[in-house]
Design a protein around this motif. Structure first.
Motif, mmCIF file in Angstrom:
data_model
loop_
_atom_site.group_PDB
_atom_site.id
_atom_site.type_symbol
_atom_site.label_atom_id
_atom_site.label_comp_id
_atom_site.label_asym_id
_atom_site.label_seq_id
_atom_site.Cartn_x
_atom_site.Cartn_y
_atom_site.Cartn_z
ATOM 1 N N GLN A 1 -7.164 3.116 2.000
ATOM 2 C CA GLN A 1 -6.162 3.041 0.932
ATOM 3 C C GLN A 1 -4.749 3.124 1.504
ATOM 4 N N ARG A 2 -4.662 3.872 2.607
ATOM 5 C CA ARG A 2 -3.346 4.172 3.155
ATOM 6 C C ARG A 2 -3.450 4.119 4.669
ATOM 7 N N THR A 3 -2.888 3.062 5.252
ATOM 8 C CA THR A 3 -3.113 2.842 6.675
ATOM 9 C C THR A 3 -1.900 3.210 7.523
ATOM 10 N N LEU B 1 9.379 17.399 2.933
ATOM 11 C CA LEU B 1 9.731 15.977 3.040
ATOM 12 C C LEU B 1 8.701 15.274 3.926
ATOM 13 N N GLN B 2 8.204 14.138 3.431
ATOM 14 C CA GLN B 2 7.199 13.406 4.189
ATOM 15 C C GLN B 2 7.780 12.146 4.817
ATOM 16 N N ILE B 3 7.451 11.899 6.070
ATOM 17 C CA ILE B 3 7.882 10.670 6.747
ATOM 18 C C ILE B 3 6.668 9.769 6.936
ATOM 19 N N LEU B 4 6.851 8.490 6.589
ATOM 20 C CA LEU B 4 5.770 7.508 6.739
ATOM 21 C C LEU B 4 6.246 6.357 7.606
ATOM 22 N N GLN B 5 5.361 5.901 8.475
ATOM 23 C CA GLN B 5 5.669 4.726 9.289
ATOM 24 C C GLN B 5 4.574 3.684 9.112
ATOM 25 N N TYR B 6 4.987 2.435 8.820
ATOM 26 C CA TYR B 6 4.031 1.343 8.676
ATOM 27 C C TYR B 6 4.331 0.285 9.728
ATOM 28 N N LYS B 7 3.279 -0.138 10.431
ATOM 29 C CA LYS B 7 3.406 -1.266 11.358
ATOM 30 C C LYS B 7 2.886 -2.518 10.659
ATOM 31 N N TYR C 1 -1.317 6.434 -7.844
ATOM 32 C CA TYR C 1 -0.430 7.334 -8.581
ATOM 33 C C TYR C 1 -0.055 8.477 -7.664
ATOM 34 N N ASP C 2 1.143 9.009 -7.823
ATOM 35 C CA ASP C 2 1.514 10.170 -7.023
ATOM 36 C C ASP C 2 1.023 11.469 -7.660
ATOM 37 N N PHE C 3 0.801 11.453 -8.982
ATOM 38 C CA PHE C 3 0.289 12.682 -9.613
ATOM 39 C C PHE C 3 -1.208 12.810 -9.353
ATOM 40 N N LEU D 1 10.933 10.510 -4.965
ATOM 41 C CA LEU D 1 12.046 9.740 -4.402
ATOM 42 C C LEU D 1 11.588 9.196 -3.056
ATOM 43 N N ILE D 2 11.580 7.867 -2.944
ATOM 44 C CA ILE D 2 11.216 7.214 -1.682
ATOM 45 C C ILE D 2 12.497 6.682 -1.045
ATOM 46 N N MET D 3 12.831 7.207 0.124
ATOM 47 C CA MET D 3 14.061 6.791 0.818
ATOM 48 C C MET D 3 13.704 5.880 1.991
ATOM 49 N N LEU E 1 2.066 3.426 -11.627
ATOM 50 C CA LEU E 1 1.234 2.924 -10.526
ATOM 51 C C LEU E 1 2.116 2.142 -9.554
ATOM 52 N N HIS E 2 1.980 2.410 -8.265
ATOM 53 C CA HIS E 2 2.843 1.723 -7.300
ATOM 54 C C HIS E 2 2.146 1.597 -5.953
ATOM 55 N N ALA E 3 2.711 0.756 -5.098
ATOM 56 C CA ALA E 3 2.114 0.477 -3.794
ATOM 57 C C ALA E 3 3.202 0.231 -2.762
ATOM 58 N N GLY E 4 2.869 0.452 -1.516
ATOM 59 C CA GLY E 4 3.711 0.005 -0.405
ATOM 60 C C GLY E 4 3.060 -1.269 0.111
ATOM 61 N N ALA E 5 3.678 -2.408 -0.155
ATOM 62 C CA ALA E 5 3.078 -3.696 0.241
ATOM 63 C C ALA E 5 2.970 -3.781 1.763
ATOM 64 N N VAL F 1 8.863 -2.952 11.505
ATOM 65 C CA VAL F 1 8.259 -1.656 11.193
ATOM 66 C C VAL F 1 8.988 -1.122 9.975
ATOM 67 N N LYS F 2 8.276 -0.378 9.155
ATOM 68 C CA LYS F 2 8.883 0.239 7.963
ATOM 69 C C LYS F 2 8.793 1.755 8.085
ATOM 70 N N TRP F 3 9.936 2.405 7.861
ATOM 71 C CA TRP F 3 9.987 3.868 7.851
ATOM 72 C C TRP F 3 10.502 4.329 6.500
ATOM 73 N N VAL F 4 9.809 5.274 5.877
ATOM 74 C CA VAL F 4 10.326 5.877 4.642
ATOM 75 C C VAL F 4 10.200 7.389 4.706
ATOM 76 N N ALA F 5 11.031 8.047 3.921
ATOM 77 C CA ALA F 5 10.900 9.485 3.690
ATOM 78 C C ALA F 5 10.610 9.668 2.210
ATOM 79 N N THR F 6 9.529 10.364 1.878
ATOM 80 C CA THR F 6 9.147 10.568 0.476
ATOM 81 C C THR F 6 9.322 12.029 0.091
ATOM 82 N N GLN F 7 9.980 12.238 -1.050
ATOM 83 C CA GLN F 7 10.092 13.590 -1.626
ATOM 84 C C GLN F 7 9.327 13.626 -2.939
ATOM 85 N N TRP F 8 8.368 14.527 -3.042
ATOM 86 C CA TRP F 8 7.641 14.735 -4.296
ATOM 87 C C TRP F 8 8.075 16.056 -4.902
ATOM 88 N N MET F 9 8.289 16.045 -6.203
ATOM 89 C CA MET F 9 8.626 17.277 -6.925
ATOM 90 C C MET F 9 7.444 17.733 -7.767
HETATM 91 O O1 LIG Z 1 5.945 3.047 1.260
HETATM 92 C C1 LIG Z 1 6.138 2.845 0.053
HETATM 93 O O2 LIG Z 1 6.886 1.935 -0.321
HETATM 94 C C2 LIG Z 1 5.454 3.696 -0.969
HETATM 95 C C3 LIG Z 1 5.218 5.103 -0.504
HETATM 96 C C4 LIG Z 1 4.524 5.918 -1.547
HETATM 97 O O3 LIG Z 1 4.083 5.441 -2.547
HETATM 98 C C5 LIG Z 1 4.392 7.379 -1.374
HETATM 99 O O4 LIG Z 1 4.811 7.908 -0.333
HETATM 100 O O5 LIG Z 1 3.848 8.017 -2.298
#
Ligand SMILES: O=C(O)CCC(=O)C(=O)O
Ligand SMILES: [Fe+2]
Length: 213
Positions: A72-74, A109-115, A124-126, A142-144, A188-192, A198-206
Motif C-alpha cells: 500500500q505504501r512503498t 513530524l513524519q518524513i517520507l521519501q519516494y523514489k 484515510y489518515d484517520f 498537513l503535508i509539506m 480519501l487521498h493518495a501519493g501518486a 525523488v519526492k520528499w514530504v513532511a507530514t503532520q497529523w493532529m
Molecule cells: O505523499 C503524499 O502526497 C501523501 C502522503 C500521505 O498521504 C500521508 O503521509 O498520510
C-alpha cells in the motif's frame, strides 16, 4: 427543505494569508471537505535541513496498528521526536498555528521519501472506528513538500477530483473531523507514483486529544 449549511471547520483562517513567523499564502481552497493548498509554509533552507536530518534514518514505511510493511505504501520514512531539534521545534510551532490546533495534539513530524515507482495508495489518515487508536483519532493533516518533483508524485483526492502538485516549501492541508461521516470519507487521498526524480514530504497529523504532556 434541505439546508445546505456548511459544517464548522477546524481551520478558521480568513483572507489570503496566514500570519505566523512567516506569511503563508492560501493558494486555493476546496470547501467540503476542506482541502487548502498553501505556499511559503517552509523556507528552502528548512526543506533542505529536514531532508538532511532524516536522510540517514529512513526505513521502509510501515502502516496500521501492526506496523507492517505493505505494498500500500512503498515509500521510506522516519519520525522526528517532538522538539527534536531547533528546526523541528520552529516548524512544529508554525504548523500548530496553521492547523489551529495546540501543539500537544501533534504526532511527531513524519518524513517520507519516494523514489521512482514508489507511491502511497489511496487511504484515510484517520483510524477505523474499530481500531483502538480511534479513541484519540486523527482529525487533520498537513503535508509539506520538501522539493520539486520532476514528474509524478501528486497528492490526489480521487473522490473529489483534487490533485496537488508538489512544490518545494508549499503544502496541502485537509481535515476530517466532520459530524457528517460522508464528508470525512471524501478525504480519501493518495501519493501518486513518482515517475521521475525523488519526492520528499513532511507530514503532520493532529489528534483530537493531546498526545504530548
Ligand atoms: O505523499 C503524499 O502526497 C501523501 C502522503 C500521505 O498521504 C500521508 O503521509 O498520510
Ligand atoms: Fe495520508
Amino acid at each position: 427543505m434541505k439546508t445546505d449549511k456548511k459544517e464548522q471547520t477546524l481551520f478558521d483562517h480568513v483572507g489570503p494569508t496566514i500570519s505566523t513567523d512567516r506569511d503563508i499564502t492560501i493558494v486555493s481552497k476546496f470547501e467540503e471537505p476542506l482541502i487548502v493548498v498553501l505556499d511559503n509554509v517552509l523556507s528552502f533552507e528548512e526543506c533542505d535541513a529536514l531532508i538532511k536530518l532524516s536522510e540517514d534514518k529512513l526505513q521502509r514505511s510501515k502502516i496500521g496498528a501492526t506496523r507492517e510493511v505493505d505494498q500500500q505504501r512503498t515509500s521510506s520514512s522516519m519520525f522526528f521526536e517532538e522538539n527534536e531539534n531547533d528546526v523541528v521545534a520552529l516548524i512544529e510551532k508554525r504548523v500548530s498555528s496553521i492547523m489551529n490546533i495546540p501543539i500537544e495534539h501533534a504526532e511527531g513530524l513524519q518524513i517520507l521519501q519516494y523514489k521512482p515507482g514508489q507511491e502511497y495508495k489511496a487511504h484515510y489518515d484517520f483510524f477505523a472506528s474499530t481500531s483502538k487508536a480511534a479513541n484519540n483519532n486523527r482529525i487533520s493533516t498537513l503535508i509539506m513538500y520538501l522539493n520539486d518533483v520532476e514528474e509524478g508524485g501528486e497528492t490526489t483526492f480521487p473522490k473529489v477530483n483534487v490533485s496537488v502538485t508538489p512544490k518545494k516549501g508549499s503544502a496541502v492541508y485537509f481535515e476530517y473531523f466532520y459530524s457528517d461521516q460522508q464528508l470525512n470519507d471524501l478525504s480519501l487521498h493518495a501519493g501518486a507514483p513518482v515517475i521521475q526524480g525523488v519526492k520528499w514530504v513532511a507530514t503532520q497529523w493532529m489528534r483530537k486529544q493531546r498526545v504530548r504532556s
